[in-house]
Write a protein that holds these residues in place. Structure first.
Motif, mmCIF file in Angstrom:
data_model
loop_
_atom_site.group_PDB
_atom_site.id
_atom_site.type_symbol
_atom_site.label_atom_id
_atom_site.label_comp_id
_atom_site.label_asym_id
_atom_site.label_seq_id
_atom_site.Cartn_x
_atom_site.Cartn_y
_atom_site.Cartn_z
ATOM 1 N N ASN A 1 0.788 -1.239 0.000
ATOM 2 C CA ASN A 1 0.000 0.000 0.000
ATOM 3 C C ASN A 1 0.818 1.286 0.000
ATOM 4 N N GLY A 2 2.113 1.196 0.309
ATOM 5 C CA GLY A 2 2.929 2.397 0.412
ATOM 6 C C GLY A 2 3.571 2.791 -0.905
ATOM 7 N N THR A 3 4.346 3.863 -0.842
ATOM 8 C CA THR A 3 5.054 4.384 -2.017
ATOM 9 C C THR A 3 6.553 4.316 -1.771
ATOM 10 N N PRO A 4 7.311 3.704 -2.665
ATOM 11 C CA PRO A 4 8.760 3.618 -2.467
ATOM 12 C C PRO A 4 9.409 4.998 -2.378
ATOM 13 N N ALA A 5 10.319 5.147 -1.420
ATOM 14 C CA ALA A 5 11.062 6.399 -1.244
ATOM 15 C C ALA A 5 12.368 6.089 -0.522
ATOM 16 N N PRO A 6 13.333 5.466 -1.220
ATOM 17 C CA PRO A 6 14.579 5.060 -0.551
ATOM 18 C C PRO A 6 15.422 6.248 -0.124
ATOM 19 N N ASP A 7 16.155 6.076 0.984
ATOM 20 C CA ASP A 7 17.092 7.114 1.415
ATOM 21 C C ASP A 7 18.254 7.231 0.448
ATOM 22 N N LEU A 8 18.743 6.104 -0.025
ATOM 23 C CA LEU A 8 19.854 6.052 -0.964
ATOM 24 C C LEU A 8 19.269 5.774 -2.348
ATOM 25 N N PRO A 9 19.562 6.617 -3.345
ATOM 26 C CA PRO A 9 18.951 6.409 -4.664
ATOM 27 C C PRO A 9 19.229 5.017 -5.214
ATOM 28 N N PHE A 10 18.200 4.386 -5.735
ATOM 29 C CA PHE A 10 18.352 3.084 -6.372
ATOM 30 C C PHE A 10 19.005 3.263 -7.748
ATOM 31 N N CYS B 1 15.671 -10.456 11.239
ATOM 32 C CA CYS B 1 15.970 -9.454 10.220
ATOM 33 C C CYS B 1 16.825 -8.358 10.846
ATOM 34 N N ALA B 2 17.877 -7.953 10.142
ATOM 35 C CA ALA B 2 18.716 -6.837 10.567
ATOM 36 C C ALA B 2 18.525 -5.680 9.594
ATOM 37 N N ILE B 3 18.275 -4.494 10.122
ATOM 38 C CA ILE B 3 18.180 -3.286 9.312
ATOM 39 C C ILE B 3 19.485 -2.514 9.487
ATOM 40 N N ILE B 4 20.166 -2.203 8.381
ATOM 41 C CA ILE B 4 21.479 -1.570 8.406
ATOM 42 C C ILE B 4 21.347 -0.099 8.023
ATOM 43 N N SER B 5 21.922 0.774 8.851
ATOM 44 C CA SER B 5 21.905 2.202 8.531
ATOM 45 C C SER B 5 23.285 2.812 8.742
ATOM 46 N N SER B 6 23.483 3.978 8.118
ATOM 47 C CA SER B 6 24.766 4.680 8.163
ATOM 48 C C SER B 6 24.502 6.173 8.323
ATOM 49 N N PRO B 7 25.398 6.927 8.973
ATOM 50 C CA PRO B 7 25.187 8.372 9.110
ATOM 51 C C PRO B 7 25.103 9.055 7.751
ATOM 52 N N ALA B 8 24.090 9.888 7.567
ATOM 53 C CA ALA B 8 23.932 10.586 6.291
ATOM 54 C C ALA B 8 25.134 11.466 5.992
ATOM 55 N N GLU B 9 25.768 12.034 7.027
ATOM 56 C CA GLU B 9 26.887 12.946 6.813
ATOM 57 C C GLU B 9 28.097 12.251 6.178
ATOM 58 N N LEU B 10 28.178 10.923 6.290
ATOM 59 C CA LEU B 10 29.304 10.193 5.705
ATOM 60 C C LEU B 10 29.066 9.833 4.241
ATOM 61 N N GLY B 11 27.856 10.031 3.762
ATOM 62 C CA GLY B 11 27.551 9.875 2.352
ATOM 63 C C GLY B 11 27.930 8.529 1.767
ATOM 64 N N PRO B 12 28.397 8.518 0.503
ATOM 65 C CA PRO B 12 28.697 7.250 -0.173
ATOM 66 C C PRO B 12 29.764 6.424 0.526
#
Length: 222
Positions: free
Chosen positions: A71-80, A129-140
């Motif tokens: 039911n939702g709309t895709p909106a990834p933090d990191l561009p696909f 399930c593990a969800i992996i995240s990284s600080p946005a300030e560190l970028g790619p």
């Protein structure tokens, strides 16, 4: 460990797409995460953070994630990826058709392929399930470091007889994941890793992908 030992581990690892419900002991999960954390990272920043679900928490998340995907709309933090072309498209299609063939989905069966796609959001039946995240300030570069962590996680798990599948599909719904797990907005959600014990009798686990020859991706100089 010898190089042959490592190659055995690398070859045995595969993306598991059907799991048994049996939980992995907490001590084993801690060992996997601790081993994965030994990978190199830029300036030793160690940018990875994980949310790991078990038991009823996994089942609640599985239901909520499946509902969001419907039911939702895709909106990834990191561009696909913008697209896959050439050899990358060929490899992607080969992998996809190997899976569809294994589970009996014929070409043109859009309903069947859509149902198989939805298995991503049901975590392929995994108990964790593990969800992996990284600080946005560190970028790619933070994301690149976390990629190394994901690889090491999968190999450490394989060494303990635990199957894994790193999943970008869940990260397509990053706003939902931020809200559901209360992950701060200053972190990029990169991917998930569903894991547990493989259902070795399931047809989805009956095929393996191949790897390109060195000459296809190495430009030797000198």
């Amino acid at each position: 460990m010898t190089l042959a030992d490592l190659n055995t581990l690398l070859t045995a690892r595969h993306s598991c797409r059907a799991f048994r419900p049996d939980p992995v002991p907490r001590g084993d999960i801690e060992q996997i995460v601790a081993s994965a954390s030994r990978v190199p990272s830029w300036c030793n920043a160690q940018p990875w953070q994980l949310v790991i679900t078990s038991g009823d928490e996994t089942d609640r998340f599985r239901d909520a994630m499946s509902n969001e995907a419907r039911n939702g709309t895709p909106a990834p933090d990191l561009p696909f990826p913008v697209s896959y072309s050439g050899v990358y498209q060929d490899r992607r299609r080969t992998c996809g058709w190997a899976l569809y063939s294994a589970v009996g989905i014929e070409r043109g069966d859009r309903e069947g392929s859509a149902q198989q796609m939805m298995q991503n959001f049901a975590l392929f039946g995994a108990p964790h399930c593990a969800i992996i995240s990284s600080p946005a300030e560190l970028g790619p570069y933070g994301a690149m470091d976390c990629g190394g962590f994901v690889t090491a996680f999968a190999l450490a798990a394989q060494a303990l007889g635990v199957a894994t599948i790193p999943q970008a599909a869940l990260a397509a719904y990053s706003p939902f994941l931020h809200q559901y797990f209360q992950i701060p907005d200053d972190r990029l959600i990169l991917c998930a890793i569903s894991f547990g014990y493989s259902d070795t009798d399931h047809p989805a686990n009956s095929f393996r992908t191949e790897r390109a020859a060195l000459g296809d991706f190495v430009d030797w100089r000198g």
